[in-house]
Design an enzyme around this catalytic site. Sequence first.
Site, PDB file in Angstrom:
ATOM      1  N   HIS A   1      -3.695  -2.305   1.548  1.00 49.01           N
ATOM      2  CA  HIS A   1      -3.469  -1.316   2.603  1.00 49.01           C
ATOM      3  C   HIS A   1      -3.653  -1.378   3.904  1.00 49.01           C
ATOM      4  O   HIS A   1      -4.943  -1.795   4.081  1.00 49.01           O
ATOM      5  CB  HIS A   1      -3.783   0.072   1.985  1.00 49.01           C
ATOM      6  CG  HIS A   1      -5.255   0.446   2.101  1.00 49.01           C
ATOM      7  ND1 HIS A   1      -5.782   0.989   3.296  1.00 49.01           N
ATOM      8  CD2 HIS A   1      -6.258  -0.111   1.248  1.00 49.01           C
ATOM      9  CE1 HIS A   1      -7.354   0.971   3.140  1.00 49.01           C
ATOM     10  NE2 HIS A   1      -7.427   0.372   1.732  1.00 49.01           N
TER      11      HIS A   1
ATOM     12  N   HIS B   1      -0.506 -18.062   7.754  1.00 46.66           N
ATOM     13  CA  HIS B   1      -0.488 -18.425   6.298  1.00 46.66           C
ATOM     14  C   HIS B   1      -1.472 -17.823   5.344  1.00 46.66           C
ATOM     15  O   HIS B   1      -2.767 -18.236   5.698  1.00 46.66           O
ATOM     16  CB  HIS B   1      -0.307 -20.066   6.293  1.00 46.66           C
ATOM     17  CG  HIS B   1      -0.121 -20.405   4.786  1.00 46.66           C
ATOM     18  ND1 HIS B   1       0.240 -21.971   4.700  1.00 46.66           N
ATOM     19  CD2 HIS B   1       0.061 -20.111   3.650  1.00 46.66           C
ATOM     20  CE1 HIS B   1       0.308 -22.141   3.380  1.00 46.66           C
ATOM     21  NE2 HIS B   1       0.339 -21.073   2.812  1.00 46.66           N
TER      22      HIS B   1
END
Length: 203
Positions: A126, A135
């Site tokens: 979250h 990446h």
Amino acid sequence: MYLYGASGHCKVVIEAIKSSNVVKIDAVFDDNSDDDFILSIPILKPNDAEFSILDGIIITIGNNRIRKKIVLSLEANYYNAIHSSSIISESAQIDFGTVILAGAILNSEAKIGKHCIINSGSIIEHDCIIDDFTHISPNASLAGNVFVGEGTHIGIGAVVIQGIKIGKWCIIGAGAVIINDVPDFAVVVGNPGRVIKFQEGSV
């Protein structure tokens, strides 16, 4: 739809796109490939099409720096690829050109930038913010409220505790455990993570 870069990463993106059965991949562009096909999709040279008029394209190159350089050199409409097995919160945000691969999880109000790779089985908790051209490697786990700067590569199986800020164009080594903020361009390895050197500057 078209892809740019006939690499191993391209194969994974092809399968992510096929998993949703939403769009057809017409071709893959690559400057250097000697092959004619990748997973039965034709490989063409980039000068065989005008990117500005393509229906959509994804840059399927794993190297963050090269991916950014190609994006800056093209005028194109960019698509996302999202594997059907990924789990994405309805409040998460994903910008264009990004790929979300098999089994990845994006939780509540996570924000993913442009041309990112959220690789297989990675967890973005979250309120994380993942900047452009990053990446996040397979099985990496980011706890809540983590910030990852542009171009940073989080290695396979790395763990980042909550609230950490990782700078731009960093490399976080495979299996590293990040418990402190990381400055721009740092290369970090180990448990706990420690800076072992710095990369060269801006891209």
